[in-house]
Design a protein around this motif. Structure first.
Motif, short mmCIF file in Angstrom:
data_model
loop_
_atom_site.label_atom_id
_atom_site.label_comp_id
_atom_site.label_asym_id
_atom_site.label_seq_id
_atom_site.Cartn_x
_atom_site.Cartn_y
_atom_site.Cartn_z
N ASP A 19 0.89 -1.15 0.00
CA ASP A 19 0.00 0.00 0.00
C ASP A 19 0.93 1.20 0.00
O ASP A 19 1.49 1.55 1.03
N ASP A 21 0.40 4.45 -1.17
CA ASP A 21 -0.18 5.78 -0.98
C ASP A 21 -1.65 5.58 -0.67
O ASP A 21 -2.21 4.51 -0.93
N ILE A 22 -2.28 6.58 -0.14
CA ILE A 22 -3.71 6.48 0.12
C ILE A 22 -4.42 6.26 -1.21
O ILE A 22 -4.29 7.05 -2.14
N GLY A 23 -5.09 5.12 -1.31
CA GLY A 23 -5.84 4.81 -2.51
C GLY A 23 -5.02 4.21 -3.64
O GLY A 23 -5.52 4.08 -4.75
N GLU A 24 -3.75 3.85 -3.39
CA GLU A 24 -2.94 3.25 -4.45
C GLU A 24 -2.25 2.00 -3.92
O GLU A 24 -1.63 2.02 -2.87
N THR A 49 0.73 -0.65 -10.58
CA THR A 49 0.06 0.16 -9.56
C THR A 49 -1.38 0.30 -9.98
O THR A 49 -1.70 0.42 -11.17
N ARG A 50 -2.25 0.27 -8.98
CA ARG A 50 -3.68 0.40 -9.24
C ARG A 50 -4.27 1.34 -8.21
O ARG A 50 -4.11 1.15 -7.01
N ASN A 51 -4.92 2.38 -8.72
CA ASN A 51 -5.62 3.31 -7.85
C ASN A 51 -7.04 2.82 -7.65
O ASN A 51 -7.59 2.09 -8.49
N LEU A 52 -7.66 3.25 -6.59
CA LEU A 52 -9.02 2.82 -6.31
C LEU A 52 -10.02 3.38 -7.32
O LEU A 52 -11.12 2.86 -7.44
N ASP A 53 -9.62 4.41 -8.09
CA ASP A 53 -10.51 4.95 -9.12
C ASP A 53 -10.42 4.17 -10.43
O ASP A 53 -11.07 4.50 -11.40
#
Length: 90
Positions: A19, A21-24, A49-53
Motif C-alpha cells: 500500500d 499511498d492512500i488509494g494506491e 500500480t492500481r488506484n481505487l478509481d
C-alpha cells in the motif's frame, strides 16, 4: 498466487503487494490473465500500480511506465461490462 479483480473480472495474478499511498496499491511479479494484456507477461519483473478509481500503470523492471490507463481501457473488461449491461436491459 493471488488474483486481482475488477467488478468480478480477473485481471492479473500477483505474488506480493504494498500500500504505497492512500488509494494506491502496488503489485509485484504480476501475470496478466486477459489475452490483450498477455504480451506484458513476457517482461520479467513487471510491477503494477492500481488506484481505487481504476487507474492502472504497468512498469518494466527499470520502473519505466509501459502502459498507463484505466482498467476499463482493457478491451476484455469493457466487453464484459457491456455484455452485462445488455443482459440487464433485455
Amino acid at each position: 498466487m493471488n488474483v486481482e479483480k475488477f467488478c468480478g473480472i480477473k485481471i492479473f495474478e500477483w505474488e506480493e503487494w504494498d500500500d504505497i499511498d492512500i488509494g494506491e496499491l502496488q503489485f509485484y511479479n504480476v501475470k496478466f490473465l486477459l489475452s490483450s494484456m498477455e504480451k506484458y507477461n513476457e517482461i520479467i519483473g513487471i510491477t503494477v500500480t492500481r488506484n481505487l478509481d481504476g487507474k492502472m500503470k504497468i512498469y518494466n523492471d527499470d520502473m519505466k511506465v509501459i502502459w498507463n490507463g484505466y482498467i476499463t481501457d482493457i478491451p476484455e473488461v469493457m466487453e464484459e461490462l457491456n455484455n452485462r449491461y445488455r443482459k440487464e436491459r433485455s
